[in-house]
Structures are given as C-alpha cells and as structure tokens.
Design a protein around this motif. Structure first.
Motif, PDB file in Angstrom:
ATOM      1  N   TYR A  23       0.861  -1.185   0.000  1.00  0.00           N
ATOM      2  CA  TYR A  23       0.000   0.000   0.000  1.00  0.00           C
ATOM      3  C   TYR A  23       0.891   1.226   0.000  1.00  0.00           C
ATOM      4  O   TYR A  23       1.776   1.363   0.848  1.00  0.00           O
ATOM      5  CB  TYR A  23      -0.908   0.015   1.234  1.00  0.00           C
ATOM      6  N   VAL A  57      -3.447   4.062  -1.944  1.00  0.00           N
ATOM      7  CA  VAL A  57      -4.602   4.341  -1.072  1.00  0.00           C
ATOM      8  C   VAL A  57      -5.251   5.689  -1.400  1.00  0.00           C
ATOM      9  O   VAL A  57      -6.405   5.920  -1.062  1.00  0.00           O
ATOM     10  CB  VAL A  57      -4.237   4.273   0.423  1.00  0.00           C
ATOM     11  N   ALA A  64      -8.374   0.314   1.066  1.00  0.00           N
ATOM     12  CA  ALA A  64      -7.358   0.339   2.110  1.00  0.00           C
ATOM     13  C   ALA A  64      -8.005   0.311   3.491  1.00  0.00           C
ATOM     14  O   ALA A  64      -7.540  -0.374   4.400  1.00  0.00           O
ATOM     15  CB  ALA A  64      -6.497   1.588   1.963  1.00  0.00           C
TER      16      ALA A  64
END
Lengths: 107, 597
Positions: A23, A57, A64
């Motif tokens: 992420y 994200v 997320a």
C-alpha cells in the motif's frame, strides 16, 4: 502512478510463490522508496517467483480502509503462511527478509 | 490561508460536556485542533468521544473516531455505562477506525500518515464529517524513529486538518517516563494547536480525583484553573463554578421546619431558598430534624430530595418511622426521592455531580443532605470543602430550601466551626449538643445564626418521645442551664411555689377587696351623713329666715291688732303656714299622703 502491478517470475510455476500487497500513498517520498526497495528485494531474493500488488490508497481509500491499512507505505505478505505486516519504506533489507520468512543469505 | 482569517471572530463548537462548555466559554474552536493531554486513566478518551457523541446526537454533526490506542470494541465496552447509544450512532453518524498497530507490525524504515489521511478524507466526504478525533496520537508517534519524522507527521496532520475544515480533538498520553524527544514533541504539539486541555488524576487520601485544566486557548478567554470532573450516567461532567452572579432574589416566604417549636424560635420558619446547617454530635437528633422537615415539605406537596450518606434510604425511613415520621407514602407518590451514597469509595466530586443530576431530574423545592460531613471523610479536606461550598451555592441557584446536617465530634467550641467550613455560607445554623449535668446527658438546641431573622437566643432542651420532638424551655440557675431531671425538679419546685403564690395572692386579693368594700361603705355612710348635715343646715337657714320674716310681720300685725282686735291676729298665723306646705302636694293627694305617713 500505476496503482496495480503484477509481476511473476518467468516460466516455471514455483513451489513457493510469495504473494504480497504493498500500500502506497501516491508519490509520497517514502512510498516511492518502498516500491524501489521492494522491487530490488524481489529481484534478488525471490527468484522462485512472487506476486506483488501495489495499491495506491489515495485512489482506493475504501479498499485500504477495508484492508485495515493505517500508515503508508505498508506491505502485507498474504501467502504462504505465516502472513506478515511490514510498515516503512523497506529500507532495511535484512529485516524485510526476516519478516517475509526468507533466508537473509544475499550477495 | 487567507490573511483575514485571524481577524474574524473565533467560532466554537459545543462539546456537550456538562461544565466544560461553561469554562471554555462555548466549547472547542471550530475547524481547529484541540490537544487533550494527560496521564493514563485521566479521562482523555472519554472527553474526546463524548464530544463526538454529543455533536452527532444533539447537533447532527457526523464525526470520525480514530483509535490508535484502544480497540473499538474495548472503547464500546468501556463506555457502555453511559447512555450514549454508541452502536446506533456508529450506524449512521459516527465512523470508528481501528488504528492499532499490533506488535506483529514490523517497522523497516520510515513511514508517514499520507495514506491514512487519504482514507479519512474519503470517509469524511462519504459521511460529511465535521469532527475528527485522533485518540492516542502518542502511540502512533512512538513508531516514528526520529524527532524530525515526528514533527513532519504532526505538521502533515495539522495541514490536513486545516485543509479539510475539521474540528478536531487529538488526545495524547503524557507520563513521566517519556524520553526527552517526546517532551520536545509535546511542546511542539502544544504550540501547533489552538487549544490545549490537560487532564490530571491524583490520589488524595486513597481516592482518585480527576481534574482538567484549559492551559491554552488561542483567541479566546476561558476560566483558568483546575476543575474537578467525574463520571455519571451521561458521561463526563466538569464541576464548573457555575453562575458567578450572586444576586439572588430574596423572598420573605417562610417554610416550616416541620417542628413548631423550632419555627417559633426562628421567627416563623426558614426562608424559602435558604440553606440550614444542623450540626451536632452523634445521636443528637439531626436526622430526626431533617426528617421532620422532609415530611412537612411533602405534606405541603413540594418535591423533595433526601440525600443520605452511609445509610440506605430504607433504613433512614425505618428509623424516622420510630419517631413518628412517615415518609413511605411520599416515596410512593413520587414527591420524595431518596439518594443514598457510600462515601468510602466514591470521591466527593462524584457525589456532587450525582446530586446535581438528581436535582435536574427531580426538580426538588426542598432538599436534605444527611450528613454532608461524610464527604470530608474521603479525599482531601480542601476539595471536600470546595464541594460543600459549591453544593450550597448550587442549591441557592436553584432556589431550593435545604437542610444539611453535619456531624461534629465532641462538644468543643472549635469543632462548631465544622470541618467543612460551610457554616459561614449557610443561612441558618442550628447547633445540637449534649449537656451533661446532674449525671445526665440531655440534648440542647441552639440557633447559632439565622440570617434576616430575629431568632431566639435561648438554649432549649430537645425532648425526644414517642409522640415526637418537643422543645422545652431550660432553666438557668446561677448561670447554669438546667436540663432533664434537674429541670424537672426545678420545674416541680417552681410549680409548688406557683401554687403557694397563687394562694397567697388570692388571700391578699380578698383582703384588699374587703378593705375596699369597707372603705367604700364608709364613704357611702359619710356621704349620707354629709347630705343629712347639709339638709339640716338648709333647714336651719330657712327657719332663721322664716323666723325673721314672721317676726317682722308679727310686729306689724301686732301693731295692727293692737290698734284694733288683738284676739283675731293670733289665730291667723298658723293657718298661713299650713297652706304653704300643702301646695306642692296639689291634686288633692296631700291629705292622703299625710294620712299614710
């Protein structure tokens, strides 16, 4: 930036394919560093094969949130078990390898 | 940001926390950041969450709660005692984000909050959040290795909050164990935010006492100093000094104490809205007096609140029943509410807030606290004193006529001042004491003070019997007050003497009456005598005149007769006199009267 990237080592269906998800937050310095660091680690240490998904994200905040991501960059090892969560720009290669359960025997 | 921004009037959002909106003069700064600091267990999270809950439920302002320290489930469980309906709110107006970084997280290098803020931004847009709480930011910051990284993330957070126009509350632990870099960060954080609220929890004589203080409020004034806080059914409440205006309406309406003798001593009863302190040693009938007051208030149909410390309401009622005070019916009808609290475990502040809650719910006109001195047993005396004062002021603000008892150990004069020092604030002060004389202990009642009343200065004896209470006059002999048996003896003696005096005086009265009668009889006799003498004198005078006239006439007649017929002249004289006397009798009655006489 590309939100998803899939990489697979060429050819053989390896016995241990490491599935990971990274992420990142857009073009934040730490996120860029993390991608670079992780790609280097994968090239060197995951010759058997790996699967990496990169999620931005900023573009997919709901996803997320659902995945329980807190800070960026953040790497989740999804398989094989045991899973692992690693946060940070992945600059410390040996601790990343240790967290992923890979031998630290590198060049 | 526009340069004109600082000039505009600071707008505030209410927190809905009882007392806090008063000391902060309207709540937290709108669209700005408030830092809530304090040690563990001081109430930071409750403060932050309650603010969010209040905004969501009362003002329909959605909010986001980011929990770095505690799990959301744990937070729900911790606040289950409050009537917040968190799970309902969580379905529509509140969003809770679990943000604990479990120990399984491995940090390998630097990271930032960019991703999380992006997620929160999406959530804010989704629910239209106006508030955000970051609970336990210290946990997050501790993962950042360098002070520079911490500062960078704090800046990032601040910029984001400013951009998103969110009213935010950030809580952060401070404890003595923090390293140097931490304190630098907190200093920086305090500088960065617009409002800082500090929480503190101290042990005072074995009881935890929580306080908060606003230490910074950019662009706004606030009430300085530490304010105690406690937790009730609605959550946190801050004990604010309340209305500072002491101009209260004064009434001349009198309220009965339920005890005729005492009403009389007070010049007709207690003033409506006044507070009365009854002090005394154990067993001096303080509670009985309070019970009488309660009963009479209920009989007048006035809502009443009876707060008893260390004794349950049922026991109090039973004990009062034994002296003829019936409160059960008033309990049933709802006029009377009783609250009992133990004072050995709960801190005084908490009691005050519970009582305040009860006052706002029950809306009593009359109230009893029995005994207030119980709160000084726990916690620090200074805070107990402050509570006593605030309580009395609160009752006065609500115009509640209150009777407050306080236990005074021993009989020494210095103890009369009462530990809580509320005797100076109370309007009336009734002192109950034991006087030991002649081998007896007797109860004595004195009115030490009664504002605005010409009260009795006497010490009276309080007599407790099956029929209730009575006040007796006490005898003082040689400067000593006589009570009990001695009083009875003295009374009997007085009675005997009174009988004797009565007999004596009636005898005397009769003697005097006789003498008076005698004298007046004599006066009457003398009067008669006087009249008789006057009549005699008159008669005498008239005789003299008649004699004089007749002697003149006689001479003339004699001369005439001598000149003609001397015989005739002699017979005419008596005839003329008879005619004269008969004339008033007239109407022919004359002869009859003469005959009767």
């Amino acid at each position: 930036m590309a939100d998803k990237r899939k990489k697979k080592s060429a050819g053989k269906d390896a016995v241990t394919v490491v599935v990971m998800r990274l992420y990142v937050a857009g073009r934040a310095p730490n996120s860029i560093k993390a991608i670079a660091n992780l790609e280097a680690i994968c090239r060197q240490h995951l010759k058997d094969g790996y699967k990496l998904e990169i999620v931005d994200v900023c573009e997919h905040p709901r996803r997320a949130l659902d995945d329980g991501v807190l800070v960026t960059p953040s790497l989740a090892k999804l398989s094989p078990t045991p899973g692992a969560n690693i946060i940070g720009n992945l600059g410390d290669t040996s601790s990343v390898l240790a967290a992923l359960g890979l031998p630290t025997t590198g060049p | 940001m526009a340069k004109t921004a600082p000039r505009q009037v600071l707008q505030k959002n209410l927190t809905g926390i009882k007392g806090f909106d008063e000391i902060s003069l309207g709540g937290l700064p709108r669209n700005r950041t408030t830092l809530v600091m304090g040690g563990p267990g001081t109430g930071k999270s409750v403060f932050a969450l309650q603010t969010l809950v209040s905004a969501a439920s009362k003002h329909k302002q959605p909010g986001i709660f980011v929990a770095f320290e505690e799990n959301i489930d744990a937070i729900f469980a911790n606040t289950a005692a409050f009537d917040w309906r968190l799970s309902t709110l969580a379905r529509n107006r509140l969003f809770f984000m679990n943000a604990q970084l479990s120990p399984a997280f491995i940090a390998t290098g630097d990271f930032d909050l960019g991703g999380m803020l992006a997620m929160l931004e999406a959530k804010q847009l989704e629910i239209g959040a106006q508030w955000v709480v970051f609970d336990g930011i210290d946990v997050l910051l501790s993962l950042l290795r360098t002070p520079r990284a911490k500062m960078r993330e704090i800046y990032r957070l601040r910029d984001w909050l400013t951009r998103r126009e969110l009213t935010s509350v950030i809580t952060s632990k401070i404890d003595g164990g923090g390293d140097g870099t931490d304190s630098t960060n907190y200093g920086f954080m305090q500088f960065m935010v617009d409002c800082v609220v500090r929480f503190d929890r101290r042990m005072e004589q074995g009881i935890p006492v929580r306080r908060l203080e606003i230490s910074k409020y950019r662009g706004s004034s606030f009430a300085p100093g530490e304010f105690p806080l406690s937790f009730g059914p609605h959550g946190m409440a801050v004990a604010s000094p309340g209305a500072t205006d002491i101009a209260q309406e004064a009434t001349s309406e009198r309220v009965s104490t339920g005890f005729a003798g005492l009403d009389e001593m007070l010049g007709g009863g207690l003033f409506r809205g006044s507070s009365t302190l009854i002090t005394g040693a154990p067993g001096t009938s303080k509670t009985t007096l309070a019970g009488l007051f309660t009963e009479s208030a209920c009989q007048r149909g006035e809502r009443t609140l009876f707060v008893s410390f260390d004794e349950g309401g049922e026991r109090v009622r039973r004990n009062l029943k034994s002296v003829g005070i019936q409160l059960d019916a008033h309990m049933k009808s709802g006029l009377l509410q009783m609250y009992s609290g133990r004072t050995d475990s709960v801190n005084p502040e908490e009691h005050l807030i519970r009582i305040a809650t009860l006052i706002s719910q029950h809306k009593p006109r009359c109230m009893v606290i029995d005994p207030l001195s119980a709160i000084s047993r726990t916690g620090a005396l200074s805070s107990a004193r402050a509570i006593g004062n605030r309580l009395i002021y609160k009752l006065r603000d609500h115009h509640i006529t209150a009777v407050i008892t306080a236990l005074v150990e021993g009989n020494n004069a210095s103890a009369e001042a009462t530990e809580l020092q509320i005797s100076t604030i109370a309007d009336n002060w009734i002192q109950l004491s034991y006087l030991v004389c002649g081998g007896e202990r007797n109860r004595a009642l004195t009115i030490v003070k009664s504002r605005g009343t010409r009260h009795s200065n006497q010490v009276r004896e309080l007599v407790l019997s099956d029929t209730g209470l009575a006040l007796s006059d006490v005898y003082s002999s040689g400067g000593e007050v006589l009570m009990g048996t001695l009083r009875w003896e003295k009374e009997a003696e007085e009675r005997a003497r009174a009988v004797l005096r009565e007999t004596e005086s009636s005898l005397k009265r009769r003697e005097l009456q006789f003498a008076e009668a005698d004298t007046s009889a004599r006066i009457a006799a003398l009067q008669l005598d006087l009249e008789r003498q006057r009549a005699a004198l008159e008669l005498n005078t008239k005789n003299d005149a008649a004699r004089h006239v007749s002697s003149g006439e006689q001479l003339t007649e004699l001369r005439r007769l001598r000149g003609a017929n001397g015989d005739h002249a002699v017979t005419t004289l008596p005839q003329r006199r008879a005619g004269k006397t008969r004339r008033p009798g007239g109407n022919g009655h004359g002869p009859e009267r003469a005959r009767r006489g």
